[in-house]
Design a protein around this motif. Structure first.
Motif, PDB file in Angstrom:
ATOM      1  N   GLU B   6       6.516   1.733   3.011  1.00  0.00           N
ATOM      2  CA  GLU B   6       7.372   2.627   2.247  1.00  0.00           C
ATOM      3  C   GLU B   6       8.249   1.841   1.300  1.00  0.00           C
ATOM      4  OE1 GLU B   6       7.970   6.190   5.520  1.00  0.00           O
ATOM      5  OE2 GLU B   6       9.628   4.872   4.992  1.00  0.00           O
ATOM      6  N   LYS B   7       8.117   2.101   0.034  1.00  0.00           N
ATOM      7  CA  LYS B   7       8.978   1.460  -0.980  1.00  0.00           C
ATOM      8  C   LYS B   7       9.040  -0.044  -0.766  1.00  0.00           C
ATOM      9  CE  LYS B   7      10.850   5.141  -3.073  1.00  0.00           C
ATOM     10  NZ  LYS B   7      10.203   5.251  -4.369  1.00  0.00           N
ATOM     11  N   SER B   9       8.957  -3.807  -1.358  1.00  0.00           N
ATOM     12  CA  SER B   9       9.105  -4.725  -2.494  1.00  0.00           C
ATOM     13  C   SER B   9       9.178  -6.143  -1.970  1.00  0.00           C
ATOM     14  CB  SER B   9      10.382  -4.449  -3.282  1.00  0.00           C
ATOM     15  OG  SER B   9      10.380  -3.129  -3.736  1.00  0.00           O
ATOM     16  N   GLU B  19       6.682  -4.322  -6.289  1.00  0.00           N
ATOM     17  CA  GLU B  19       7.845  -3.455  -6.412  1.00  0.00           C
ATOM     18  C   GLU B  19       7.502  -2.048  -5.940  1.00  0.00           C
ATOM     19  OE1 GLU B  19       9.473  -4.116 -10.301  1.00  0.00           O
ATOM     20  OE2 GLU B  19      11.371  -3.228  -9.662  1.00  0.00           O
ATOM     21  N   ASP B  20       8.281  -1.567  -4.993  1.00  0.00           N
ATOM     22  CA  ASP B  20       8.191  -0.185  -4.527  1.00  0.00           C
ATOM     23  C   ASP B  20       6.767   0.283  -4.240  1.00  0.00           C
ATOM     24  OD1 ASP B  20      10.867   0.066  -4.581  1.00  0.00           O
ATOM     25  OD2 ASP B  20      10.944   0.925  -6.610  1.00  0.00           O
ATOM     26  N   ASP B  22       3.904   1.981  -2.030  1.00  0.00           N
ATOM     27  CA  ASP B  22       3.686   2.874  -0.893  1.00  0.00           C
ATOM     28  C   ASP B  22       2.222   2.779  -0.523  1.00  0.00           C
ATOM     29  OD1 ASP B  22       6.285   4.172  -0.543  1.00  0.00           O
ATOM     30  OD2 ASP B  22       5.917   4.900  -2.595  1.00  0.00           O
ATOM     31  N   GLY B  57      12.420  -2.117   1.538  1.00  0.00           N
ATOM     32  CA  GLY B  57      11.384  -1.193   1.975  1.00  0.00           C
ATOM     33  C   GLY B  57      11.109  -1.334   3.460  1.00  0.00           C
ATOM     34  N   GLU B 210       1.065  -3.703  -8.287  1.00  0.00           N
ATOM     35  CA  GLU B 210       1.069  -2.265  -8.095  1.00  0.00           C
ATOM     36  C   GLU B 210      -0.307  -1.791  -7.673  1.00  0.00           C
ATOM     37  OE1 GLU B 210       2.345   0.002 -11.450  1.00  0.00           O
ATOM     38  OE2 GLU B 210       4.195  -1.165 -11.585  1.00  0.00           O
TER      39      GLU B 210
END
Lengths: 280, 351, 433
Positions: B6-7, B9, B19-20, B22, B57, B210
């Motif tokens: 979750e989130k 980073s 970064e962030d 999920d 996170g 990402e």
């Protein structure tokens, strides 16, 4: 890539071999006569031995007046060299690991410090150390001089160990962690076994430098009870009343043989360390 | 066991790697983290097993938050790219090590090592040291070591990268078999799309920290979300044409070639576009004819691969059953399957 | 949860403590000692106050009367003296009369005191008079006072009262312990002896470094490179021997070679030259052998470093250059030497430091002789502080000399640190726990 022949057929290596052989001659001569003179007598003014004798070796069974017993001295030397080895191995194998792998504050500063000290001429500190040992009452004791010698050789040891640890793959440690081992267990059970040859080499090196050390015991522990071979032999040589090169050399051979044996057997290891620990 | 990020980073110093993010991996699922080197897939893996600490996170195994749990307490099995076998231990000792450090009784360890060794087919190699084992055998030992503690999660970091081609094929199905048999949740990190597609239930394609797309292999192949994804999957790879939209047609560079494409209807004229065409969609079966010249031909045994160059210099690749009638320099007029072609915006978004 | 941090601190602690105790503290103490006049005479712990003849002489220039006064014996009639007279078994009337009539008197000289004693009612004999007067001798000459207060108290008893300035001068002159001073650096700066030693050191380091530690080492590395592997390793093993051999034996062998009953003498004897000590007969010869003795040891490190650097040069470069028609000399000049730049710099840095500091070999061979011809800085410091013939070991001056080396050592090793970019050697730990 082991020991590939680098010479090329285009050039003959004979001239350089002859030249180098010639230059090496004095060295070889000195070593040869170091051994020859201990078991022979020669006429004055002659280099050719005239008879076999063991009288130069009498120091082994007769203790000269005013000199400590040779076996006592040998024992001291052995204790001295092996204690130094033990201290250096123990302390630098831990510190080297920390510097190579662990997250401690001021790690960089410490590493830089070790590197500076590794080049720093520590023998210049001997005067201060002498006074310190007198203060704390360790002057003329084996323990004092062992600690000093170990400390002086420590930066090199730490530096070498750090280099050895750097070659152990990180993944081995990562695997150890996810396998459930603590950092200590990882070090003790997984990493240390990887650098066994390096520990062996450093141990050997420490033993030899301890065995050979002269100036520290001479200054910090000259007493008869704690004398080591180097101090004993130097004492013999400066004693004008018993001037006998044959005996000096016999003591010298007695002293150097362990070194040469270790050298012959572990030459490769030692070459690596004498050549640096300096992969900088 | 389900794995949930979750989130999540992660930065190293001032460099942000992830970064962030999920990510949700279902229980018993095998998921591939696929991407080029440096995209953060290994960092993600190392954070899941606890070697790296997330900058922020949460990481959950099932309902348990393991974010701050050290590796030792996470009960994960990891197979490293280099296998990371302990060189001074025998295969049996290697496999038994996770149990040894948990102080399991020796007899029990021996029993479980034997079981797991049988499962990965190395029962006859247990007394050897890693240096006496082949790459594939080492791989099996590493797998056995990862599995013996009955981990909640199995993580595989480029496990096949160091194997030669033939072994790789064998180990691919072997790992998949073991994962299925043990029912363990697994994450495979790889940069090899074939590996990801053949071994995993779902693929997460990563780029620059990402996740670009998560889908099953066939979904991803047939419905890529971006040009990057389309380019990453498929061998021989997809080829791209650059052009603009004009009255529902795709106009190539200099305007010499115009392709009527249903997908472009209603698009404002002059929109810059990229057209992605897989090699199998250019050749004999399509609906839009294009003329060009063969610039390169290569036989792959069962199939031939042709590069067809158009007047403006752009190239489409075609794969066809072996035929002997064409050579570089020949002019051809082949069809393009307009329904299978992907249209991307200039920034790589699928339209 | 920072287990690795705790573990790391625990594991590095022994090393840190040892380095602190035997490096950092000695470095600081070298600095501290260099600011003192510590010597065998002063001792290394605190001293006492003693009115020695020397102290009186020193005082005489400043305050002649007081110097004379304290150097004279003093006779004070006090209880302690009277008790001693009683205990000596003399007529009890003597003690009684002294107590009632003379208690508290101070006599400036023995003659004066004895005149008083002789005049006692009991009329002691001359022998007794002398005996009695001795009991009242309160001279401060050669008396030890543990503190400054005790000294002043003692002086006051003698009837010597001093102004604060005089007290200061008195304390300074009679203090036997060490004191703070910058004289050591003045000595180092001004003494022509020191300048000579400095020149010697520079000569010794430069020549040995150039000829052997770098020059001959390069020669060894390059020549062994062009030899078959076994021959090469034999030569390398031979040239590592001087480093492996304990220094005492190594120097012993050189002594055998050079002494008047040694090899060179005998060899030259064949041509009619009388035997002599080639090591010490002239400054020229002494330097020749000192450099040889140290150079033979020093060559080995360079040899090993350079050899492995040459080994690291891709073999293809040698093949290619041969195909291109390069001679062996050209190979050395254009392929090997340019690629040895860093190793050469490294060895130069490192060996400069060790040559500056090491005096083992010179101490054991020439002891700095003949005369002080081969005395180098570190040896001079050693001689000053730890071994000399006068017997007064000047720790303070020796430490000041060592401090010069320490400072040079620190500067050079910092340069060394910069040159070798240690920051590239430290990488962040990959495991974050």
């Amino acid at each position: 890539m082991a020991q590939k022949r680098r010479t090329s057929a285009n050039f003959s290596s004979l001239p350089v071999i002859l030249l180098l052989g010639l230059i090496s001659l004095p060295l070889l001569l000195m070593y040869a006569y170091l051994f020859i003179d201990t078991v022979t007598d020669s006429q004055a003014g002659s280099l050719v031995p005239s008879q076999f004798t063991l009288r130069h070796w009498s120091f082994l069974w007769e203790t000269k007046t005013g000199k400590p017993n040779i076996w006592r001295v040998t024992f001291n030397t052995f204790i001295f060299a092996s204690s130094i080895t033990a201290v250096i191995l123990l302390v630098s194998s831990m510190a080297g690991y920390v510097l190579s792998r662990l997250n401690v504050p001021a790690r960089g500063v410490f590493l830089a410090g070790v590197m500076v000290l590794h080049a720093f001429p520590s023998v210049t500190l001997i005067i201060a150390i002498f006074v310190v040992l007198q203060w704390i009452g360790l002057y003329n004791s084996l323990i004092g001089v062992i600690l000093v010698k170990a400390a002086i050789d420590l930066p090199l040891g730490i530096w070498l160990m750090k280099g050895f640890y750097d070659t152990v793959p990180w993944e081995i440690e990562m695997a150890g962690l996810v396998d459930g081992a603590s950092r200590f267990t990882v070090w003790r059970r997984l990493v240390l076994p990887q650098i066994k040859p390096a520990i062996m080499a450093l141990g050997l090196f420490s033993f030899l430098t301890g065995w050979s050390e002269f100036i520290l015991p001479q200054v910090l522990a000259p007493g008869a009870q704690v004398q080591v071979l180097s101090v004993y032999l130097a004492g013999l040589i400066v004693d004008d009343n018993n001037f006998d090169f044959g005996t000096f050399k016999a003591v010298g051979v007695f002293y150097v043989v362990p070194v040469l044996i270790l050298y012959v057997f572990f030459q490769k290891h030692l070459m690596n360390i004498y050549g640096g620990g300096t992969k900088g | 066991m389900r794995i949930l990020l979750e989130k999540f980073s992660k930065s190293f110093g001032s460099t942000k790697v992830i970064e962030d993010m999920d990510l949700d991996v279902g229980s018993g699922e095998m998921l591939a983290l696929l991407g080029p080197s440096g995209c953060g897939k290994s960092t993600t893996l190392f954070s899941i097993c606890g070697i790296h600490r997330p900058t922020s996170g949460r990481i959950l195994f099932g309902n348990k938050d393991v974010t701050d749990l050290p590796s030792q307490e996470r009960n994960v099995g990891v197979v490293f790219q280099s296998y990371a076998l302990y060189p001074h231990m025998t295969a049996a000792e290697n496999i038994g090590f996770p149990l040894t450090v948990r102080r399991v009784a020796t007899a029990e360890i021996r029993k479980r090592v034997a079981e797991i060794a049988a499962l990965v087919h190395i029962d006859n190699l247990l007394d050897r040291r890693p240096s006496q084992l082949s790459g594939g055998q080492q791989q099996r030992v590493a797998l056995a070591r990862a599995l013996i503690r009955r981990p909640d999660v199995l993580l595989l970091d480029e496990p096949l990268a160091n194997l030669d081609a033939k072994l790789r094929l064998e180990m691919r199905s072997e790992i998949r078999r073991l994962q299925k048999e043990t029912g363990i949740t697994a994450i495979l990190v790889t940069h090899d799309q074939v590996e990801a597609m053949s071994m995993c239930d779902r693929i997460a394609i990563m780029k620059a920290g990402e996740i670009v797309q998560i889908a099953t292999p066939s979904e991803m192949y047939n419905d890529p979300r971006t040009a990057f994804v389309a380019g990453f999957l498929g061998n021989p790879p997809i080829s791209f044409l650059k052009g603009t939209a004009e009255q529902g047609e795709f106009v190539l560079g200099d305007g010499s070639i115009r392709l009527p494409l249903a997908a472009l209807s209603g698009m404002p004229d002059g929109t810059p576009l990229m057209l992605g065409v897989r090699p199998e969609h250019f050749g004999n079966g399509g609906d839009v004819p294009v003329t060009g010249r063969i610039s390169f031909a290569e036989t792959q045994g069962r199939e031939n691969l042709y590069d067809v160059m158009f007047a403006d210099g752009s190239v489409l690749r075609s794969i066809q059953p072996v035929r002997g009638d064409l050579k570089p320099g020949d002019d051809v007029r082949w069809n393009l399957d307009s329904k299978a072609a992907f249209v991307f915006a200039e920034d790589g978004r699928r339209l | 949860m920072r287990t690795s941090r705790t573990l790391g601190l625990v594991m590095i602690a022994p090393a840190a403590i040892m380095i602190l105790l035997f490096y950092l503290m000695p470095v600081i103490l070298t600095g501290v000692f260099s600011m003192t006049n510590m010597s065998t005479a002063t001792g290394i712990s605190g001293g006492a106050f003693q009115v020695t003849q020397g102290a009186v002489n020193r005082l005489r220039t400043e305050m002649p009367e007081i110097a004379d006064a304290i150097s004279e014996p003093r006779f004070v009639i006090d209880e302690a003296g009277i008790a001693a007279v009683e205990a000596a078994g003399l007529a009890s009337a003597i003690a009684a009369e002294l107590r009632t009539e003379h208690l508290g008197e101070v006599h400036a000289s023995r003659r004066e005191a004895e005149r008083m004693i002789k005049a006692l009612k009991e009329r002691p004999s001359t022998r007794q008079t002398k005996q009695i007067s001795d009991f009242f001798n309160r001279s401060v000459i050669n008396t030890r006072f543990e503190s400054r207060e005790a000294l002043m108290e003692g002086l006051k008893k003698l009837g010597v009262t001093l102004t604060p300035e005089q007290q200061e001068a008195m304390a300074r002159a009679t203090y036997t312990g060490w004191v703070w001073t910058t004289d050591n650096f003045r000595v180092i700066g001004n003494s022509p002896d020191m300048a000579q030693v400095f020149v010697n050191t520079a000569f010794y380091v430069a020549v040995t470094l150039l000829l052997f530690n770098v020059g001959y080492a390069l020669f060894l590395a390059v020549t062994t490179h062009y030899m078959p592997a076994t021959t090469a390793s034999i030569f390398r093993a031979i040239w590592l021997l001087p480093r492996i051999t304990p220094v005492v034996i190594y120097v012993l062998m050189w002594k055998w070679l050079t002494w008047d009953s040694g090899f060179i003498s005998m060899f030259m004897g064949q041509f009619g030259h009388p035997p002599k000590n080639y090591l010490l007969d002239s400054a020229y010869n002494a330097w020749f052998f000192v450099i040889l003795i140290n150079g033979f040891i020093g060559a080995s490190m360079g040899m090993l470093v350079f050899s492995s650097a040459i080994k690291a040069i891709p073999e293809a470069q040698f093949h290619a250059s041969e195909v291109d028609g390069a001679s062996r000399w050209q190979q050395i000049r254009y392929i090997i030497l340019p690629q040895l730049r860093w190793p050469i710099l490294f060895v130069t840095c490192y060996q400069t430091l060790s040559l500056l500091a090491s005096f083992n070999e010179i101490l054991l061979s020439t002891r700095g002789g003949p005369g002080r011809a081969t005395e180098v800085w570190s040896l001079a410091a050693y001689h000053t502080a730890l071994q000399n013939y006068t017997g007064n070991l000047e720790y303070g001056l020796g430490a000041a000399m060592a401090l010069v080396l320490v400072v040079i050592g620190v500067i050079l090793s910092l340069i060394y640190l910069r040159v070798f970019r240690y920051d590239t050697l430290i990488s962040k730990p990959l495991i974050e726990d």
